[in-house]
Design a protein around this motif. Structure first.
Motif, PDB file in Angstrom:
ATOM      1  N   ASN A  76      -7.877   0.421  -5.998  1.00 20.09           N
ATOM      2  CA  ASN A  76      -8.740  -0.639  -5.497  1.00 20.09           C
ATOM      3  C   ASN A  76      -9.427  -0.184  -4.220  1.00 20.09           C
ATOM      4  O   ASN A  76      -8.832   0.509  -3.395  1.00 20.09           O
ATOM      5  N   ARG A  77     -10.663  -0.587  -4.059  1.00 21.48           N
ATOM      6  CA  ARG A  77     -11.493  -0.087  -2.969  1.00 21.48           C
ATOM      7  C   ARG A  77     -10.869  -0.304  -1.587  1.00 21.48           C
ATOM      8  O   ARG A  77     -10.994   0.522  -0.694  1.00 21.48           O
ATOM      9  N   HIS A  78     -10.173  -1.439  -1.410  1.00 22.00           N
ATOM     10  CA  HIS A  78      -9.674  -1.775  -0.080  1.00 22.00           C
ATOM     11  C   HIS A  78      -8.412  -1.021   0.320  1.00 22.00           C
ATOM     12  O   HIS A  78      -7.999  -1.070   1.481  1.00 22.00           O
ATOM     13  N   LYS A  84       0.823  -1.211   0.000  1.00 13.58           N
ATOM     14  CA  LYS A  84       0.000   0.000   0.000  1.00 13.58           C
ATOM     15  C   LYS A  84       0.856   1.261   0.000  1.00 13.58           C
ATOM     16  O   LYS A  84       0.395   2.329  -0.416  1.00 13.58           O
TER      17      LYS A  84
END
Length: 305
Positions: A273-275, A248
């Motif tokens: 990405n959403r997460h 990340k």
């Protein structure tokens, strides 16, 4: 191995797995400033050490290029994680006519071979992994580049949300130049810097984006881009994998890098990405952050400095 031995390395094999010869020439396309693997002279090297790529087509291409560049009898040492191509290495090298010594260490398979006098199958592997056009007539691309054979969902979603830009901007992690076509459709865009850490992607972008407003830079966004400042906009679909695992911090570094490039009031348009936890770092570096789209597992933000 002595310093006078001509040697090259592809990528960064873990020291605890295999040793890289001192003075070895770096050839990985994801290392800015590296010597292009394709430009090494035939039968010119005594030794090659590599951390093999995970993708099968890309890996066979790299193996073939290394065998091409080695002198007959030159030593090739290749490692790969067992779950990222390591279990296939021995058979792939044997298909080139190599006799293999195999070892295992720290979840890696290691293959050692001497380059045969006349390897087999190099021409086919080099052709399969070479630059090509998507579907034979689309954009230029190459196996190993991110989403090399299709438009990925995140980029498509970002494209659907982008406004008509004006002024000077940049595409961080430009890939083969897909976003650039849409950005440059606005006649009010005066400059667009395309930046990517993968030389192959940038080479494809040069072929795909023919526009006098564009510049190209083979660079690592995380190290800063001192040649750029005061931009009106930045677009990005940042990477979030490195070395086979999710990271990340990559996307967060792209956000900080974009903020450093933009002038006050300049805007970053980002897809992720959403997460992935990007909201906090966006809030730290931008005065206004607006969620634009959230669908298909992705989210698009506009962030104004």
């Amino acid at each position: 191995m002595t310093d006078t031995t001509s040697a090259a390395v592809y990528g960064f094999p873990p020291r605890e797995v295999i040793e890289t010869p001192r003075g070895a020439i770096q050839t990985a396309p994801t290392v800015p400033g590296a010597e292009p693997l394709e430009e090494l002279a035939d039968a010119s090297l005594d030794a090659f050490v590599a951390l093999a790529p995970a993708g099968a087509v890309e890996r066979r291409y790299v193996l073939a290029q290394m065998l091409r560049a080695l002198k007959p009898g030159g030593r090739l040492t290749v490692a790969a994680p067992k779950d990222r191509g390591g279990l296939r290495l021995k058979k792939e090298l044997e298909a080139f006519g190599c006799k293999i010594g195999e070892d295992a260490r720290r979840h890696h398979r290691i293959c050692i071979t001497l380059r045969p006098e006349a390897p087999t199958g190099l021409t086919e592997a080099l052709a399969e992994g070479a630059p090509r056009r998507i579907d034979g007539e689309g954009l230029w691309t190459q196996p190993g580049v991110f989403s090399w054979d299709r438009l990925d969902t995140g980029t498509a979603l970002l494209m659907s949300a982008l406004p008509a830009f004006s002024g000077a901007g940049a595409d961080l992690g430009c890939g083969i130049g897909v976003l650039a076509h849409q950005v440059l459709a606005s006649p009010k865009v005066t400059k667009l810097a395309l930046i990517d850490i993968d030389r192959r992607a940038l080479d494809a972008a040069r072929r795909n984006v023919g526009d006098d407003r564009v510049s190209f830079s083979h660079a690592d966004v995380r190290l800063g881009l001192p040649e750029l400042s005061g931009l009106d906009f930045v677009v990005s679909n940042p990477p979030f994998h490195e070395g086979g695992g999710e990271d990340k911090a990559l996307g967060q570094a792209f956000i900080r890098g974009a903020a450093a490039l933009l002038k006050k009031g300049g805007a970053l348009w980002l897809v992720a990405n959403r997460h992935l936890p990007y909201e906090a770092v966006l809030g730290e570096h931008f005065t206004r952050v607006r969620p634009v789209i959230d669908q298909n597992g992705f989210k698009v933000f506009e962030a104004v400095k």
